[in-house]
Every structure is written in C-alpha cells, then in structure tokens.
Design an enzyme around this catalytic site. Structure first.
Site, mmCIF file in Angstrom:
data_model
loop_
_atom_site.group_PDB
_atom_site.id
_atom_site.type_symbol
_atom_site.label_atom_id
_atom_site.label_comp_id
_atom_site.label_asym_id
_atom_site.label_seq_id
_atom_site.Cartn_x
_atom_site.Cartn_y
_atom_site.Cartn_z
ATOM 1 N N LYS A 119 0.839 -1.204 0.000
ATOM 2 C CA LYS A 119 0.000 0.000 0.000
ATOM 3 C C LYS A 119 0.876 1.257 0.000
ATOM 4 O O LYS A 119 2.098 1.175 0.099
ATOM 5 C CB LYS A 119 -0.953 -0.035 1.201
ATOM 6 C CG LYS A 119 -1.936 -1.213 1.154
ATOM 7 C CD LYS A 119 -3.047 -1.029 0.145
ATOM 8 C CE LYS A 119 -3.712 -2.286 -0.356
ATOM 9 N NZ LYS A 119 -4.411 -3.104 0.599
HETATM 10 C C1 LIG Z 1 -5.494 -4.162 0.789
HETATM 11 C C2 LIG Z 1 -6.967 -4.048 0.770
HETATM 12 C C3 LIG Z 1 -7.772 -4.492 1.824
HETATM 13 C C4 LIG Z 1 -7.274 -5.331 2.964
HETATM 14 O O1 LIG Z 1 -6.218 -4.848 3.668
HETATM 15 P P1 LIG Z 1 -5.181 -5.871 4.332
HETATM 16 O O2 LIG Z 1 -4.402 -4.976 5.235
HETATM 17 O O3 LIG Z 1 -4.371 -6.473 3.242
HETATM 18 O O4 LIG Z 1 -5.968 -6.887 5.102
HETATM 19 C C5 LIG Z 1 -9.126 -4.247 1.770
HETATM 20 N N1 LIG Z 1 -9.683 -3.628 0.728
HETATM 21 C C6 LIG Z 1 -8.962 -3.202 -0.311
HETATM 22 C C7 LIG Z 1 -9.651 -2.478 -1.429
HETATM 23 C C8 LIG Z 1 -7.586 -3.419 -0.345
HETATM 24 O O5 LIG Z 1 -6.876 -3.048 -1.412
#
Ligand SMILES: *Cc1c(COP(=O)(O)O)cnc(C)c1O
EC number: 2.6.1.102
Length: 381
Positions: A194
C-alpha cells in the site's frame, strides 16, 4: 536484453524513510514489544490528526478492520451487504465471516467505483422485496474517490449505514476532505504494497466513541472488566504490534510526499505514452475528488490495438518488470458464484482491458524510462 541485465522492478514495494528505525529502536530499548505501547497510541493519534476523525484503532490488517467495522454496523447472519464487485476480495470476505451475503454493484466508467445508478436500482429492488441491506461498503479503488455525494445521499435515503473501505486511498481527498472520514466507519490498510506500510497492518476510524471502545475490546479477545479472564462477547486477536506501529509512525510523516510522488508517476506515464494508439490511462478524477494514484493503471482499447493486457504483462515480465491485471470482479469469482449482481458490464470490461504498472514511490526516472521503453517495444513503429 536479458532479464538478468536489470534489477527487478516491483509493482508497489515498501518505501521506508529515515525515522521508522528510531521508533523501532526505542520500542525495543523500552521493551514495548507487545500489541500495546506508546507507538500504537502515537500511530492512532497520527491517523486521527490526518483524517480529522475522532477515534482510530490500529489493527493487524485492513481486513480485520472491515470485519470489526461491519460488526459495529450490526451485520450478522442472514443479512445482505451492498458491495462493489470491482475490488480486492478482502472488501467482501468479512461479510461472509459474519454469516451475511454480499450483493454486488457494478462500477461506473469514470472513477471505476460503485455506480450510483446501479446502487439505486439495487436499493429499490430490495425495497420492493422488503429487504433492507444491513450495510453498504464503498471502496475507493486504486486511491480514486468514489462518487461519494450521490452514494452517501442514497445511503441516507434508504437508511443504510456506510463502511468506507479506504484501504487503497490513504491521502486521497473528496471535496478537500480526507477519504476514510466519510463513512460511519472508515478502514485503512498498511499492507506491504500500500502507499504506506507497516509490513502488515490496518486502521479502523470512527467518530463514535462507544463504537471505538467496543471495537478495541473485540480486537483483544473481548475481556470483561474482572481480575480473571471472563468473556461475555466473542472477540478476536486483531491488535497491531507496538513494533509495527512504530514503522507506521515513521511512515505517516511521509504521506504527503508519497502521494505527490505517486501522482507524478501517473502523470509521467501518461505524458510519455499517450501517443501510443489504443493505450489510455484511468480511472478519471471526479471534479470534487483527488486521487492518491496508488497504482497507475493503463487501459487498452481493442478497437485501436490488437495488443492484449496479458501479452503486455508477459512482455514486461521478460524485462524483469512486474505488472498486474486489474482486480478480477468479485461477481466473476468462483467463491461468490450465484450471488446477486446489479449490472456487471463496466467492471468486466475494465478487467479485460486493464493492467497495473510499477507505481512505487521510490521509482526513479531511469526506472520509469525502462518501463516505458519496454511497453513501446510492443507497438509497431
Ligand atoms: C489491501 C486491501 C484491503 C485489505 O487490507 P489488508 O491490510 O491487506 O488486510 C481491503 N480492501 C482493499 C480495497 C484493499 O486493497
């Protein structure tokens, strides 16, 4: 050229600054090596300060934050939850954890996010059948703000509480306000790919003090106030480590810079490649929104080029460059086969024509030229 000639270019690798190590160092020195401690408090305060939301709860994933958030909104067995089809599976999985069912909504072509018209269709259809969805999840995919004004107005009209999945959208805004601050509950992810990362981590935000306290308790096994371990409610082990929260504190200080860099990368690809027939970029910002451009996505137009996204992906791979298809819509996933879907043509088309390019904020202009050159090779000169 052989792939070994180059280091691998990743899609969106972690990009650390100089201060994360200090927070980690201090935590170890002070023996705060637990899912409690000053870095956790500091990280939560940083997110509150940035988003303007009153309460933040640091968790070990964004998925955990969605799970707790949906439970706060009252989602339980037999309920239906409105959810875009065009998203990562982590948006919808917690609906199933709670014994509820997703009802999928198509995208609109500009922002690629939940289409307000399809949403109205779903709400009216469900009302005719005397079903009120327990919650609505709005997602800002690839950091692009969804059409919040229309979606929030519909949610209010039909009295459906909103969870805002801003996992990909930290640092993006709508009408000048940070995404993640519009829903009854907001969710961020700090997973390794991210825009900011704690290696793994998430954050739940809300202005409701009771909800914040409840989620905090659920995240640490829901222990009652008693000297012994007594439990009246079902809990989870969802809290973030104080070590990882230290990385988060260092990262939060870099957010403005990281957004600026990702936006520059998007603009760079667009400027350098827009002359190629049949190659375009997206999604498009709505007038009142500002994306963080988490990932740069290209779209191929089959009426202007015969090159397919998978062909391009394999070609880039041969140059040791990672790229990735757009999210495969959830209504096309075997996991969710047979579930209700309103529309579907828009997100299916995007999935068929799109590809995500290396977009990490540490990319140099030399790296970007390498990607652009490799893409150009596929087009006839
Ligand atoms: C990455 C992501 C998540 C989940 O986050 P994690 O920290 O990987 O559990 C949820 N929704 C979207 C749209 C994402 O890209």
């Amino acid at each position: 050229m052989h792939s070994q000639d180059y280091d691998r270019l990743y899609l969106s690798p972690p990009h650390l600054g100089r201060h994360e190590i200090n927070y980690l160092h201090k935590a170890i020195e002070d023996n705060w090596v637990a899912p409690v401690g000053p870095n956790l408090d500091g990280f939560e305060q940083d997110v509150c300060a940035f988003t303007g939301v009153k309460h933040a709860l640091a968790l070990n994933s964004g998925t955990a934050a969605i799970h707790l958030g949906l439970r706060l909104l009252g989602v339980g067995p037999g309920d239906e939850v409105l959810c875009p089809s065009f998203t990562f599976v982590a948006t919808a999985n917690p609906i199933s954890y709670l014994g509820a069912t997703p009802v999928f909504i198509d995208s609109e072509a500009e922002t690629w996010n939940m289409c307000p018209e399809r949403l109205r269709e779903a709400l009216e259809d469900m009302r005719r059948r005397n079903r009120r969805p327990r919650a609505l999840i709005v997602v800002h995919l690839y950091g692009m703000p969804a059409r919040l004004r229309e979606i929030l107005a519909l949610a209010e009209e039909f009295e459906v509480p909103v969870l805002e999945d801003a996992a990909e959208a930290l640092g993006a805004t709508y009408e000048g306000r940070p995404l993640g601050s519009f829903g009854a509950v907001g969710v961020f992810s700090f997973n390794g790919n991210k825009i900011l990362t704690t290696s793994g981590g998430g954050m739940l935000t809300t202005n409701n003090a009771d909800w914040a306290a409840k989620a905090r308790a659920w995240a640490t096994q829901a222990r009652d106030e008693a000297p012994y371990y007594q439990h009246s409610e079902l809990g989870y082990n969802y809290r973030l480590s104080n070590l990882l929260a230290g990385i988060g504190r260092g990262q939060m200080g870099l957010l403005d810079d990281r957004v600026k860099k990702r936006r520059e990368i998007y603009a760079w690809y667009q400027a350098k490649l827009q002359d190629l027939p049949g190659l375009g970029f997206g999604p498009t910002e709505p007038a009142e929104g500002r994306s963080n451009r988490w990932l740069t996505c290209l779209l191929l137009d089959p009426t202007e080029t015969t090159i397919m996204p998978e062909q391009l992906r394999l070609h880039l791979e041969s140059h040791n460059i990672e790229s990735r298809p757009l999210w495969k819509p959830l209504h096309l996933q075997p996991l969710f086969a047979g579930l209700p879907m309103y529309g579907g043509a828009v997100c299916t088309d995007l999935f068929t024509r799109g590809l995500c390019l290396p977009s990490g904020s540490a990319l140099t202009e030399t790296d970007l030229y390498r990607v652009a050159r490799a893409i150009r090779e596929l087009w006839p000169t």
